[in-house]
Write a protein that holds these residues in place. Sequence first.
Motif, PDB file in Angstrom:
ATOM      1  N   SER A 176       1.176  -1.504  -0.010  1.00  0.00           N
ATOM      2  CA  SER A 176      -0.134   0.213  -0.058  1.00  0.00           C
ATOM      3  C   SER A 176       1.036   1.823   0.166  1.00  0.00           C
ATOM      4  O   SER A 176       0.416   2.246  -0.546  1.00  0.00           O
ATOM      5  CB  SER A 176      -1.120   0.005   1.363  1.00  0.00           C
ATOM      6  N   LYS A 188      -4.433   2.894   3.290  1.00  0.00           N
ATOM      7  CA  LYS A 188      -4.472   2.668   4.539  1.00  0.00           C
ATOM      8  C   LYS A 188      -2.934   2.153   4.591  1.00  0.00           C
ATOM      9  O   LYS A 188      -2.830   1.225   3.778  1.00  0.00           O
ATOM     10  CB  LYS A 188      -5.756   2.155   5.756  1.00  0.00           C
ATOM     11  N   THR A 196      -4.830  -3.891   4.809  1.00  0.00           N
ATOM     12  CA  THR A 196      -5.379  -4.029   3.813  1.00  0.00           C
ATOM     13  C   THR A 196      -6.547  -4.544   3.756  1.00  0.00           C
ATOM     14  O   THR A 196      -5.818  -5.642   3.276  1.00  0.00           O
ATOM     15  CB  THR A 196      -4.371  -3.969   2.076  1.00  0.00           C
ATOM     16  N   ASP A 216      -3.798  -2.788  -5.487  1.00  0.00           N
ATOM     17  CA  ASP A 216      -2.895  -3.228  -4.972  1.00  0.00           C
ATOM     18  C   ASP A 216      -3.802  -3.972  -3.515  1.00  0.00           C
ATOM     19  O   ASP A 216      -5.075  -3.512  -3.411  1.00  0.00           O
ATOM     20  CB  ASP A 216      -3.144  -1.576  -3.288  1.00  0.00           C
TER      21      ASP A 216
HETATM   22 MG    MG Z   1      -1.647  -2.729   2.348  1.00  0.00          MG
END
Ligand code: MG
Length: 330
Positions: A176, A188, A196, A216
């Motif tokens: 992320s 986040k 995530t 992601d």
């Molecule tokens: Mg993540």
Amino acid sequence: MAGSNFVDYVKIFARSGHGGAGSAHFRREKFVAFGGPDGGDGGRGGSIVLQGDRQYWTLIHLKYQRHQFAGDGENGSGARSSGKDAKDIVIPVPLGTVARNAETGEIVGEVTAEGERLVLLKGGRGGLGNWHFKSATNQTPRYAQPGEEGAEGAFILELKVLADVGLVGFPNAGKSTLLSVVSAAKPKIADYAFTTLEPNLGIVEVRDHKSFVMADIPGIIEGAHEGRGLGTRFLRHIERNSVLLFMIPADSDDIRRDYDILLGELTQYNPELLDKQRLLAVTKCDMLDEELMDQMRGHLPEGIPALFISSVSGLNIPQLKDMLWEALQR
Ligand SMILES: [Mg+2]
Ligand SMILES: Nc1nc2c(ncn2[C@@H]2O[C@H](COP(=O)(O)OP(=O)(O)OP(=O)(O)O)[C@@H](O)[C@H]2O)c(=O)[nH]1
């Protein structure tokens, strides 16, 4: 995932409309003793159709509209007047939506382009009116065709995000964080596993206004294919990616072993994932000096192009973008 805005799986119940009946009407006018058959045709029942729409990114709009019923065609009437066709129900879906029959699991089709249509259920055809059946031997057919029945069924709609580059790594690998530095996405980020929980997409700008989409997804752990961690629920999102970027942190005890575990999980989920191009990013390299990196080079997995990167210091981030872009052109 209750309360989540990212809905990538929904079951809907659909019914297409019945065709209207053909009419068995006879012409009746003053001074015309034997008016002939003049019954019109029935109208077509409404179909249930999916249509690709770029404005949609998830299937959340269908979560509360699981029942999709189309209307019936109108019956035909006298004076050869045809019944009206019913309106099709056109359901907008994001690109990358796959529809399956909920009972058999069979794939009905997929929608991958803007405006592309996929008919889930065809509306019933309208019946022919009696005047079609007039012949030399039967001048007064009292018969008209009934409308064709509509159909009904349950369908599973699944979304496979159409990103170009999919990030593959254990939780905490820095996936992320990378997305947040190469795109405008604000996923986040935290120093614990499974930060995530749903896929994030970002658009990565490369030189000269070129761009690609990066996905992601939640971290993968050993045993994911058996349902450990978040399991393979999100692995389907990388099925469509043309390039997979493996991410393993520099402080891993054994990068080769970690790579093999990740590859193993992907293979057990879907062996076709091995046909995709793979690149490796050794992440968090701001913690290393040149000497250490040189040492580590000898311990990297073979047969995969690798780069030492840091999302924090920016080390090799432009090079990584270029490498991904070039891989996408192949
Ligand atoms: Mg993540
Ligand atoms: N030093 C350093 N720390 C980093 C770097 N990239 C990420 N981190 C840290 O690593 C931790 C995990 O980062 P995330 O980006 O949330 O990792 P992730 O792979 O998305 O993790 P999950 O969502 O749980 O799968 C965070 O504390 C980040 O600040 C980096 O380049 N250098």
